[in-house]
Scaffold this motif. Structure first.
Motif, PDB file in Angstrom:
ATOM      1  N   LYS A 106      17.116   8.630  -7.860  1.00 28.64           N
ATOM      2  CA  LYS A 106      15.736   8.784  -7.158  1.00 28.64           C
ATOM      3  C   LYS A 106      15.828   8.099  -5.900  1.00 28.64           C
ATOM      4  O   LYS A 106      16.609   7.249  -5.387  1.00 28.64           O
ATOM      5  N   GLN A 107      15.153   8.838  -4.897  1.00 28.77           N
ATOM      6  CA  GLN A 107      14.946   8.482  -3.518  1.00 28.77           C
ATOM      7  C   GLN A 107      13.408   8.212  -3.401  1.00 28.77           C
ATOM      8  O   GLN A 107      12.716   9.003  -3.987  1.00 28.77           O
ATOM      9  N   TRP A 108      13.147   7.349  -2.332  1.00 32.58           N
ATOM     10  CA  TRP A 108      11.535   7.301  -2.224  1.00 32.58           C
ATOM     11  C   TRP A 108      11.418   7.661  -0.731  1.00 32.58           C
ATOM     12  O   TRP A 108      11.885   7.082   0.289  1.00 32.58           O
ATOM     13  N   LYS A 109      10.690   8.567  -0.461  1.00 32.46           N
ATOM     14  CA  LYS A 109      10.339   9.068   0.869  1.00 32.46           C
ATOM     15  C   LYS A 109       9.353   7.986   1.678  1.00 32.46           C
ATOM     16  O   LYS A 109       8.235   7.760   1.135  1.00 32.46           O
ATOM     17  N   LEU A 110       9.693   7.723   2.536  1.00 33.11           N
ATOM     18  CA  LEU A 110       8.743   7.019   3.439  1.00 33.11           C
ATOM     19  C   LEU A 110       7.841   7.937   4.362  1.00 33.11           C
ATOM     20  O   LEU A 110       8.199   8.368   5.392  1.00 33.11           O
ATOM     21  N   GLN A 111       6.644   8.120   3.804  1.00 33.23           N
ATOM     22  CA  GLN A 111       5.762   9.063   4.210  1.00 33.23           C
ATOM     23  C   GLN A 111       5.344   8.850   6.078  1.00 33.23           C
ATOM     24  O   GLN A 111       5.550   9.767   6.706  1.00 33.23           O
ATOM     25  N   GLN A 112       5.462   7.860   6.275  1.00 31.06           N
ATOM     26  CA  GLN A 112       5.083   7.315   7.714  1.00 31.06           C
ATOM     27  C   GLN A 112       6.208   7.757   8.626  1.00 31.06           C
ATOM     28  O   GLN A 112       6.230   8.338   9.387  1.00 31.06           O
ATOM     29  N   ILE A 113       7.756   7.546   8.195  1.00 30.88           N
ATOM     30  CA  ILE A 113       8.551   7.803   9.132  1.00 30.88           C
ATOM     31  C   ILE A 113       8.563   9.459   9.015  1.00 30.88           C
ATOM     32  O   ILE A 113       9.038  10.035  10.195  1.00 30.88           O
ATOM     33  N   GLN A 114       8.410  10.105   7.853  1.00 24.93           N
ATOM     34  CA  GLN A 114       8.650  11.428   7.961  1.00 24.93           C
ATOM     35  C   GLN A 114       7.795  12.306   8.889  1.00 24.93           C
ATOM     36  O   GLN A 114       7.747  12.950   9.555  1.00 24.93           O
ATOM     37  N   GLU A 170      -4.532   2.371  -6.592  1.00 20.77           N
ATOM     38  CA  GLU A 170      -3.512   3.250  -5.991  1.00 20.77           C
ATOM     39  C   GLU A 170      -2.115   3.019  -5.649  1.00 20.77           C
ATOM     40  O   GLU A 170      -0.980   3.741  -5.863  1.00 20.77           O
ATOM     41  N   ILE A 171      -1.878   1.647  -5.573  1.00 19.94           N
ATOM     42  CA  ILE A 171      -0.554   1.149  -5.455  1.00 19.94           C
ATOM     43  C   ILE A 171       0.084   1.401  -6.817  1.00 19.94           C
ATOM     44  O   ILE A 171       1.357   1.758  -7.147  1.00 19.94           O
ATOM     45  N   ALA A 172      -0.894   0.732  -7.961  1.00 19.68           N
ATOM     46  CA  ALA A 172      -0.184   0.873  -9.157  1.00 19.68           C
ATOM     47  C   ALA A 172       0.279   2.379  -9.868  1.00 19.68           C
ATOM     48  O   ALA A 172       0.918   2.426 -10.463  1.00 19.68           O
ATOM     49  N   ALA A 173      -0.604   3.043  -9.075  1.00 17.60           N
ATOM     50  CA  ALA A 173      -0.404   4.480  -9.808  1.00 17.60           C
ATOM     51  C   ALA A 173       0.549   5.420  -8.876  1.00 17.60           C
ATOM     52  O   ALA A 173       1.142   6.290  -9.256  1.00 17.60           O
ATOM     53  N   SER A 174       1.069   4.677  -7.711  1.00 18.22           N
ATOM     54  CA  SER A 174       1.937   5.308  -7.006  1.00 18.22           C
ATOM     55  C   SER A 174       3.391   5.439  -7.561  1.00 18.22           C
ATOM     56  O   SER A 174       3.760   4.600  -8.583  1.00 18.22           O
TER      57      SER A 174
END
Lengths: 287, 1120
Positions: A106-114, A170-174
């Motif tokens: 798995k990879q986690w996209k850092l939305q902010q950087i994208q 929201e953090i828990a659901a992420s």
């Protein structure tokens, strides 16, 4: 008034000449300069298609805080994605050491950087579509282009400088909490975000509130960093944050990118100002 | 904008800038819709001959429009959706120009696709959106709420473009998208509807990396159901839809950027570029591929190559980028149209032949431009109607050449309009007169045109104006400030026309002048803040005639000015989100902050002043809001969503003494240019309200006679409506909202009701009295009685369909003493507080259904005539406008007629607007209940102020509202009137109008129709012209006959009545109840006039003049 107009007739000719030079030469010079700066910025983001195809190189960042060393994290950034993460947590009570890491697949996209990267490439696209062969006819045209470019740049910068304010549910659901190989214990929450030039990792330790607890339950709103005592409801349980650990690490190239953004924004504004100076002389026409 | 507010736009010679960023043609090929960088949408009429003419501008977005799309099945509802840069979304009705739904989401869309699957979906369908966020959002087309999203499991990224593929072969709809990184993704649409509705995550079915960046368009060939066209900025590619294998790549030549494309027939495609060129290609099978068998044994792929057939181009590449589109309609009389919009605002159309062919020698044929049009063309063509408000005066001034207005300011308290011109002069005129001169025929004949003042002092164009007294009453009434391009600020005395002081700021052009809020004072004075174009800020002290501070360190334009009263700081917020804090006394820069800190600093001070000219378009709508706020806040009971960044301090000041004015001028500035225009706002409600009490308070008894006739008629209307209200109430049973009201009104015995009413009445009155004591003396509202009448006349002139009937025109001029319009006016239509539309010059030729003769006639639509006929048919023959005395040119009669007409229009306006109000106003359940409550017991003016904010929950309720509101107008006569004098026709009229509302007749149409009918009726009654009226049934004319028989008697009685009424005691507790009981039971039968009249007279005892208390009550509660 008539005298004023007449007196400036010669002056106006000079001004017009200067304005023409501004539109035809100076604007393109500035645009070229802007492009160069932004290309440099986009290189930092390892934009795909910017020449260096193939997998982006991996960088390791060791996150820590100057105070206690209860949490340590090693995050691996590959372009805009977190490819690996190792988090060590020393439980405050029993000094028991917890370790968990990302699942291999798995990879986690850092939305902010994208997002920041995409905004920059939009800005570059706007600039490249007006290359030297393109002739600006009016100042308004330049102003509009600059406005569009500045909008993208401001957004790129704001994406990095303002992390999302999330509520605890929201953090828990992420998806981030589901990324770890030994699954995260239910009393831990993890959040990763960018703040300015820093990669930040927060670990929240939770404890369940007794249903008959005398504490009056007030769910916490959204925040970048929740403080101990924040409460929320997750599933059928009411939980309270007992400890918060925040560790961070400076990403050098993000720093560069932010500087580039600021510089190019100033360049844009200066160009706008130059155009506006002339616009006041031809207020009767859409300069 | 309030619904009773009618707007008339006064455009100048220059069209407002409209830099097209999005363009579409509606499915019926009647309308072109464009979105602009300035934030407005423009509706253009497209005739059958492919002629373009701009129709109206839609205001609502405060940022650049990013995309437009259809929002419904167009044949059912002509709705489109627009999205703006700042996340605003609006659904517009393109036939009426009204905003149907709006929302602001934290997403910026760049493309929207409407999707509806009738057999699997409930509701109005989805808007599939993509933009500056990951993946595809699904938004409900009706509510604009986010339903869910299509997620991607791999490489989630922004989506550049998308298309919906409906394949007949496999009976499945798919969504094809291309991400910014060049990743093609496919989602199943129709089979995932259920999953989406249950909020399950739906992931892509397939994905493929296409290898190019900046994808512009993806299109599926519906003819072959095989090919897929993907246009990137630097190349376009054709794929096989079955397995996404690449069939063809064509790279752009000579630096062109492709912008889009479309499959126009089987194996034929159209590609367009960003600089406005387009190319039609025929895809040909190359013979070569037939012989070429793939070595690895895969299926044979034919290779294809493009052959250029035709091309189009624009005359000269004026401004990039072009936004283009293609419309393919196979059924007659539709055309295949390629259309483009430019940043300069130009629209160009090409009619693409059904079978495009190249020249005989094989070289590409050039397809000529079919039509091209700009907003300015509209303005040039309809020159007569596109003059600025000041033209008439500036024309007087120097004979030739008209001044360009570069800034303007309206002073409501003086009804003065100050216009700063490009040549440095400042013209001060009476706004109403300027408007009359501009709108009405024989401008030079406006006899009483008062001398306008010309102030000369600036050498450069005047860029900003400020009238300090308008913001703070403490400052001198005669002061006015103006700033020019040369950064010179002049303090004027507008009475003596003297220059009091010249401030030379030695900075850039003065872009805006602001005043510190009342609580911020330096040396006992409020100070003036000048924002200049070189981002500097200067503070001026008017009394001391000195410049206090020059703040020059700002790198970016100033967006916000805040005042810190305690520490004497000036806080300047710049466009780059940085904050500068200046110490005012010493003039030093105290702090400079950026980022998070800056945000906190800006948020902590509540007093903010937005620098208007920096954000002109945004503020333009905001100005509207603030006007709305100012005028409506007196009525406001519930919390009103307050626009966060208005000049709040000034707003508050204005509120304190703001009396809603019947007439207002709103100067509008546009972005990126100094083209401005003015909007005249007529407050119909306020007009009626101002006009009505006048006859009563007049000493002239004959005038009150007429007035009362008007009142009576209107009141009877009201009463009739109560009956309908009651009836329908019982019919539809208890509604939740009425739960409280019903028991009171119906279950209580009459005696109880009396008590209740007495108490209620008493309490309310006491309250009102208290309030009125607390409040300042009411603002002088009678200062300009003539002004009000003039306003009313101008308003009627604007609405009358001049030119439909020449005789009628003549009679109107003669009997109503109003002037004819110079040309069709540009009316504004508000859909809610910040969404409105303005007609453009030449809108009249857009009404395609309009008969040719009627172009150039101020007829809002063809429908108006039919509506008017229908209305007149229901109108009783005789019970027209109050008329009587033979000298019908009498000015009294004229004014009464005007009052009558206006009150009629107001009623119609209210009725037609009801559903809109329902939609907009939520809450206020409590007061909703109160309506009937109050109606039954008080039934008069007391709650005049509250009715507006009350939410009506259904039509019955809204009718109640309406009644209340009407009744409040006629409240003066209410007590005295418990007889019912109701022509049956009134009921049917109301029914008719309600019916129009359901048929979605526009407010303006309804108003004009009613006006036309009423005027025709009136003129007919004057016996001068035989109006082509329908035979009126005589059955209902009992009343009229009686009136005719006993006209004299009635008049005298009315006269008496009036006298009595004028001297009514303050409290008349019996009569309202009487009336109530009557209206409940007896009213429905036609009760004779006479007996009731007697009852009435008995029930009243002489006392103090009533109208005073009425005014006293109305005014304080409005000021409150």
């Amino acid at each position: 008034m008539a005298t004023v107009m007449a007196a400036t007739a010669a002056e106006r000719a000079v001004l017009e000449e200067e304005f023409r030079w501004l539109l035809h030469d100076e604007v393109h010079a500035v645009l070229k300069q802007l492009q160069d700066i932004l290309k440099e910025a986009s290189l930092r983001f390892t934009l795909p298609g910017s020449g260096t195809e193939g997998p982006a190189k991996q960088e390791n960042f060791i996150l820590g805080s100057c105070g206690t060393d209860q949490v340590k994290g090693v995050l691996t950034l590959q372009g805009d994605a977190l490819s690996q993460a190792d988090v060590n947590l020393k439980m405050p009570r029993n000094n028991q050491l917890l370790h968990f890491a990302f699942r291999e697949d798995k990879q986690w996209k850092l939305q902010q950087i994208q997002d920041a990267r995409n905004h920059v490439s939009q800005a570059i696209y706007l600039l490249t579509s007006r290359d030297e062969s393109y002739q600006f006819k009016t100042g308004a045209e330049v102003l509009k282009l600059m406005d569009a470019v500045m909008l993208q740049l401001t957004r790129a910068r704001n994406r990095l400088t303002t992390p999302a304010t999330l509520t605890l549910p929201e953090i828990a659901a992420s998806g981030l909490t589901r990324m770890f190989a030994p699954a995260l214990p239910s009393d831990l929450l993890v959040n990763v975000y960018i703040n300015l030039n820093k990669l930040c990792l927060t670990v929240y330790q939770l404890h369940a509130l007794q249903p008959n607890s005398t504490k009056n339950f007030r769910p916490a709103g959204g925040a970048v960093l929740h403080s101990p005592g924040a409460m929320f409801e997750w599933g059928s349980q009411r939980l309270e944050v007992s400890h918060v650990h925040k560790v961070e690490c400076v990403i050098p190239w993000l720093n560069d990118a932010l500087v580039y953004f600021t510089v190019s924004l100033q360049l844009c504004q200066q160009l706008k100002d130059k155009i506006s100076v002339f616009s006041s002389y031809w207020s009767y026409r859409p300069f | 904008m309030r619904t009773s507010l009618q707007a008339v736009a006064l455009w100048g010679h220059k069209a407002p800038p409209h830099s097209i960023t999005a363009i579409m043609i509606t499915d019926d090929q009647r309308t072109i819709v464009t979105g602009s960088q300035e934030g407005q949408l423009c509706l253009w009429n497209l005739s059958h001959e492919l002629k373009i003419s701009a129709k109206e501008l839609l205001f609502g977005h405060s940022a650049s429009v990013t995309c437009l799309a259809r929002a419904r099945d167009f044949s059912k509802q002509p709705y489109i959706v627009s999205a703006a840069e700042n996340g605003e979304m609006c659904v517009w009705n393109v036939t009426s120009g009204q905003c149907v739904e709006k929302a602001t989401l934290p997403y910026r869309h760049t493309a929207i696709c409407y999707y509806h699957c009738s057999f699997r979906m409930t509701g109005e369908g989805w808007l599939l959106c993509c933009g500056e966020y990951q993946d595809v959002l699904i938004i409900d087309a009706k509510t604009l709420a986010v339903v869910h999203s299509f997620r991607s499991s791999q490489f989630p990224d922004w989506i550049n473009c998308m298309c919906i593929v409906h394949s007949v072969r496999i009976q499945e709809d798919s969504l094809l998208v291309v991400s910014v990184a060049g990743e093609l993704k496919v989602w199943d649409l129709s089979s995932s509807i259920n999953g989406i509705q249950e909020k399950r995550d739906v992931y892509e079915k397939e994905s493929k990396f296409l290898g190019s960046l900046n994808c512009q368009t993806i299109r599926f060939c519906t003819y072959t159901e095989r090919l897929l066209l993907v246009v990137f900025s630097k190349c376009w590619k054709v794929y096989d839809y079955c397995d996404f294998s690449l069939l063809l790549t064509e790279v752009s030549r000579n630096g062109q950027f492709f912008a889009g494309g479309e499959m126009i027939a089987a194996h034929r495609l159209l590609i367009w570029t960003e600089d406005g060129h387009s190319y039609i290609y025929q895809l040909l099978n190359s013979g070569l591929s037939k012989s070429l068998y793939p070595a690895d044994g895969r299926v044979l792929k034919e290779s294809i190559y493009p052959h250029l057939l035709c091309s189009t181009s624009v005359q000269e590449n004026k401004s990039r980028p072009f936004v283009m589109g293609y419309m393919n309609e196979r059924k007659e009389p539709f055309y295949k149209v390629l259309f483009s919009g430019e940043v300069s605002g130009r629209i160009t159309l090409w009619h693409i032949p059904d079978v495009p062919v190249s020249k005989f020698d094989g070289s590409p044929r050039e397809i000529p431009v079919t039509t091209t049009w700009t907003l300015q063309d509209n303005f040039d063509k309809h020159d007569a109607v596109s003059q600025s408000i000041i033209d008439y005066f500036s024309g007087l001034k120097d004979g030739a050449g008209t001044a360009v207005v570069t800034s303007s300011e309206y002073i409501p308290s003086l009804d003065k309009l100050i216009c700063g011109c490009e040549d440095g002069t400042i013209i001060i005129t009476q706004a109403l007169n300027a408007a009359k001169a501009r709108l009405l025929e024989g401008g030079s004949l406006v006899k009483d045109s008062p001398p306008h003042k010309v102030l000369k002092g600036h050498h450069q164009s005047v860029t900003s104006l400020l009238y300090p007294h308008g913001l703070s009453s403490k400052l001198d009434q005669s002061w006015m400030l103006s700033g020019d391009l040369d950064s010179c600020v002049i303090l004027w005395d507008i009475v003596t026309e003297e220059i009091l002081h010249k401030f030379f700021l030695e900075a850039g052009a003065v872009t805006s002048l602001l005043m510190s809020p009342e609580k911020f004072k330096l040396r006992g004075e409020q100070i003036i803040c000048c924002v200049c174009s070189d981002h500097s800020v200067a503070l001026l002290h008017l009394e001391g005639k000195s410049c206090l501070l020059r703040a020059r360190k700002h790198l970016f334009p100033v967006r916000m000015i805040k005042w810190h009263p305690v520490e004497n700081f000036l806080i300047v917020g710049c466009a780059d989100d940085s904050v500068y804090i200046w110490e005012i006394e010493t003039g030093t820069l105290e702090r400079h902050e950026t980022g998070e800190r800056a945000r906190i600093i800006l948020n902590c001070c509540d007093d903010s002043q937005l620098v208007k000219s920096v954000l002109p378009i945004a503020s333009e709508t905001l100005k509207h809001k603030s006007i709305e706020q100012r005028s409506s806040s007196p009525y406001q009971l519930g919390p009103l969503p307050c626009p966060s960044l208005q000049v709040e301090s000034s707003c508050k000041v204005a509120d304190a003494k703001f009396c809603p004015r019947p007439f207002n001028v709103l100067p509008v500035k546009t972005k990126w240019s100094n083209v401005g225009f003015h909007i005249l706002l007529f407050d119909l409600e306020n007009l009626v309200e101002l006009l009505l009490p006048t006859p009563l308070s007049d000493v002239d008894s004959s005038s009150s006679f007429y007035g009362s006739e008007v009142l009576r008629r209107a009141k009877s209307t009201v009463e009739k409506k109560t009956l309908t209200l009651r009836k329908s109430k019982t019919a539809c049973g208890p509604l939740s909202a009425e739960a409280q009201a019903k028991p009171i009104t119906e279950s209580l015995s009459q005696g109880d009701t009396i008590k209740f009413s007495e108490e209620n009445d008493g309490i309310k009155r006491q309250k009102k009295m208290k309030i009125s004591k607390k409040m300042q003396p009411k603002p002088s509202r009678k200062v300009d009685a003539s002004l009000t009448v003039d306003t009313a006349k101008l308003f009627l002139s604007c609405l009358l369909p001049w030119g439909v009937d020449k005789d009628l025109d003549y009679l109107c001029i003669k009997h109503l003493n109003i002037l004819k319009l110079q040309g069709p006016i540009s009316l504004g239509l508000a859909s809610n507080e910040d969404h409105f539309s303005l007609m453009l010059p030449g809108w009249d030729v857009c009404n395609t259904e309009m008969i040719k003769d009627y172009s150039g006639v101020n007829l809002f639509s063809r429908k108006v005539l039919d509506l008017s006929d229908k209305y007149r048919a229901t109108l009783p023959d005789q019970v027209g406008i109050p008329r009587g005395l033979e000298n019908n040119c009498d000015s009294l009669q004229e004014s009464n007629t005007i009052v009558y007409l206006l009150s009629r229009l107001f009623l119609v306006n209210k009725l037609v607007n009801m559903p809109l109000e329902l939609a907009c106003r939520v809450g206020r359940l409590q007061d909703g209940n109160d309506v009937s409550d109050v109606w039954c017991t008080l039934g008069k003016l007391t709650d005049f102020c509250s009715f507006r904010m009350e939410c009506a929950h259904n039509k019955v309720r809204s009718a109640g509202n309406d009644i209340l509101n009407m009744s409040s107008f006629y409240g003066c006569s209410r007590n005295g009137k418990n007889e019912s004098h109701v022509p049956e026709a009134d009921l049917s009229l109301l029914k008719l109008i309600s019916c129009w509302r359901d048929q979605s007749v526009q407010v303006t149409e309804a108003i004009q129709a009613v006006l036309l009918a009423e005027v025709q009726q009136h003129m007919k009654c004057l016996g001068k012209i035989p109006v082509n009226s329908q035979p009126v049934s005589m059955a209902e004319n009992g009343n009229c006959e009686m009136k005719q028989m006993l006209p004299k008697l009635e008049w005298t009685e009315e006269l008496e009545l009036q006298c009595i009424r004028n001297t009514l005691p303050l409290q008349t507790p019996v009569s309202p109840v009487k009336h109530d009981s009557n209206s409940n039971s007896a009213n429905f039968q036609d009760v004779e006039d006479m007996p009731d009249r007697c009852v009435l007279e008995e029930s009243e005892s002489p006392g103090e003049p009533r109208h005073h208390s009425w005014i006293a009550k109305v005014c304080p509660c409005k000021v409150s």
